[in-house]
Design an enzyme around this catalytic site. Sequence first.
Site, PDB file in Angstrom:
ATOM      1  N   TYR A 221      -0.499  40.811  -9.275  1.00  0.00           N
ATOM      2  CA  TYR A 221       0.875  40.568  -8.801  1.00  0.00           C
ATOM      3  C   TYR A 221       1.563  41.880  -8.379  1.00  0.00           C
ATOM      4  CZ  TYR A 221       0.409  36.121 -11.449  1.00  0.00           C
ATOM      5  OH  TYR A 221      -0.008  34.930 -11.974  1.00  0.00           O
TER       6      TYR A 221
ATOM      7  N   ASN B 173      -7.871  29.564 -14.752  1.00  0.00           N
ATOM      8  CA  ASN B 173      -8.609  28.880 -13.688  1.00  0.00           C
ATOM      9  C   ASN B 173     -10.045  28.559 -14.079  1.00  0.00           C
ATOM     10  OD1 ASN B 173      -6.488  28.917 -11.588  1.00  0.00           O
ATOM     11  ND2 ASN B 173      -6.708  31.139 -11.803  1.00  0.00           N
TER      12      ASN B 173
ATOM     13  N   ASP C 178       4.986  36.375 -18.093  1.00  0.00           N
ATOM     14  CA  ASP C 178       3.627  36.279 -17.571  1.00  0.00           C
ATOM     15  C   ASP C 178       3.498  37.108 -16.303  1.00  0.00           C
ATOM     16  OD1 ASP C 178       0.991  34.440 -17.640  1.00  0.00           O
ATOM     17  OD2 ASP C 178       1.614  34.804 -15.567  1.00  0.00           O
TER      18      ASP C 178
ATOM     19  N   HIS D 266      -8.396  36.548 -14.793  1.00  0.00           N
ATOM     20  CA  HIS D 266      -7.514  35.885 -13.822  1.00  0.00           C
ATOM     21  C   HIS D 266      -8.220  34.715 -13.119  1.00  0.00           C
ATOM     22  CE1 HIS D 266      -3.825  36.777 -11.101  1.00  0.00           C
ATOM     23  NE2 HIS D 266      -4.044  35.499 -11.203  1.00  0.00           N
TER      24      HIS D 266
ATOM     25  N   ASN E 130      15.633  26.036 -16.949  1.00  0.00           N
ATOM     26  CA  ASN E 130      14.249  25.776 -17.348  1.00  0.00           C
ATOM     27  C   ASN E 130      14.037  25.985 -18.847  1.00  0.00           C
ATOM     28  OD1 ASN E 130      13.775  25.142 -14.713  1.00  0.00           O
ATOM     29  ND2 ASN E 130      12.839  27.107 -14.193  1.00  0.00           N
TER      30      ASN E 130
HETATM   31  P1  A2P Z   1      14.237  29.217  -7.150  1.00  0.00           P
HETATM   32  O1  A2P Z   1      13.597  30.580  -7.219  1.00  0.00           O
HETATM   33  O2  A2P Z   1      15.241  29.087  -6.062  1.00  0.00           O
HETATM   34  O3  A2P Z   1      14.737  28.735  -8.472  1.00  0.00           O
HETATM   35  P2  A2P Z   1       6.705  26.770  -9.730  1.00  0.00           P
HETATM   36  O4  A2P Z   1       7.087  27.494 -10.970  1.00  0.00           O
HETATM   37  O5  A2P Z   1       6.089  25.420  -9.963  1.00  0.00           O
HETATM   38  O6  A2P Z   1       5.822  27.591  -8.820  1.00  0.00           O
HETATM   39  O7  A2P Z   1       8.046  26.442  -8.908  1.00  0.00           O
HETATM   40  C1  A2P Z   1       8.816  27.495  -8.370  1.00  0.00           C
HETATM   41  C2  A2P Z   1       9.793  26.914  -7.378  1.00  0.00           C
HETATM   42  O8  A2P Z   1      10.662  26.001  -8.043  1.00  0.00           O
HETATM   43  C3  A2P Z   1      10.671  27.957  -6.763  1.00  0.00           C
HETATM   44  O9  A2P Z   1      10.843  27.603  -5.415  1.00  0.00           O
HETATM   45  C4  A2P Z   1      11.982  27.854  -7.525  1.00  0.00           C
HETATM   46  O10 A2P Z   1      13.077  28.182  -6.672  1.00  0.00           O
HETATM   47  C5  A2P Z   1      12.030  26.400  -7.891  1.00  0.00           C
HETATM   48  N1  A2P Z   1      12.715  26.171  -9.184  1.00  0.00           N
HETATM   49  C6  A2P Z   1      12.461  26.769 -10.358  1.00  0.00           C
HETATM   50  N2  A2P Z   1      13.238  26.276 -11.337  1.00  0.00           N
HETATM   51  C7  A2P Z   1      14.006  25.325 -10.763  1.00  0.00           C
HETATM   52  C8  A2P Z   1      15.020  24.461 -11.255  1.00  0.00           C
HETATM   53  N3  A2P Z   1      15.393  24.456 -12.523  1.00  0.00           N
HETATM   54  N4  A2P Z   1      15.609  23.611 -10.366  1.00  0.00           N
HETATM   55  C9  A2P Z   1      15.243  23.609  -9.060  1.00  0.00           C
HETATM   56  N5  A2P Z   1      14.298  24.404  -8.541  1.00  0.00           N
HETATM   57  C10 A2P Z   1      13.680  25.250  -9.374  1.00  0.00           C
END
Ligand code: A2P
Length: 266
Positions: free
Chosen positions: A43, A132, A38, A101, A231
């Site tokens: 961006y 949105n 995405d 967007h 994830n």
């Molecule tokens: P990082 O880049 O250190 O993994 P969102 O997608 O809701 O915006 O969240 C993004 C945030 O969540 C980032 O700060 C990312 O940090 C963190 N994050 C993403 N995946 C994980 C995970 N599996 N465990 C912990 N933190 C995560």
Amino acid sequence: MSKNINIPFIGFGTWKLTGEVCVKAVSKALEAGYRHIDTADRYGNHKEVAKAVKDSGIKREEIFITTKVWYTELNYKNVLGSLERFLDELKTDYIDLLLVHWPNRQIPVEETFGAFCELKDTKKIRYYGVSNYTIHHIEDIISKGYRPFVNQVELHPSFNQKELYEYCKSKNILLTAYSPLGMGDELKNPIVVELSKKYNVTPAQVILNWIISRGIAAIPKSTNPVNIKDNLKSLEWKMEKIDVEKINAIEQKPRLLNPPWQEFDY
Ligand code: A2P
């Protein structure tokens, strides 16, 4: 995958990722098995996404690419012009999913969606959608005969978009959750932590699994290769209905993203 649109339910979000950090993160995501990336014109990372896709050696048709037109560029001519530039920057002949967007009621619906339909007819895009949008915005476009496949919105346990979710479900529009982890804040939620122990998975997997269980796609962001892989694992197990409901019942809070140009009160 959704019945409605052929899209992988866990995508890789690239908001705020630029330059080499973006190339590396998208490369790691593709290596881990993500097949849905995405991005957005705003961006400023189309070229970096293109580089990671090219370097991966994965066939273009195996990767689902979403991008978005900025809210000031929604008139007919600018949509068509933007799309040509996107194809050039992303080094591709087509975009899988093109989204508005942010809504902009100053620009007639027919201008934007007329152009989107034309791009679909000429196969420069496979699907179109919005981001949105409130129920009211969506009703405006549906009443003019256009059919968005996706509405991408902020969605996480303490901002679960219940009403919009029910509405989109009734119209066969797929919701996609951005900031699904609440930008990281939701990982500490006690219910999420409790369920992560029950299923022996991470809090991030609990949240993403909850989202998928409701038939919603998600585009978590991460620059950490461990988290990127983690994830995607949210697709590998199933949460009991009773636990989905536990997360549904989490106390709701205000949205995290509320920029000056939003039209959320419409
Ligand atoms: P990082 O880049 O250190 O993994 P969102 O997608 O809701 O915006 O969240 C993004 C945030 O969540 C980032 O700060 C990312 O940090 C963190 N994050 C993403 N995946 C994980 C995970 N599996 N465990 C912990 N933190 C995560």
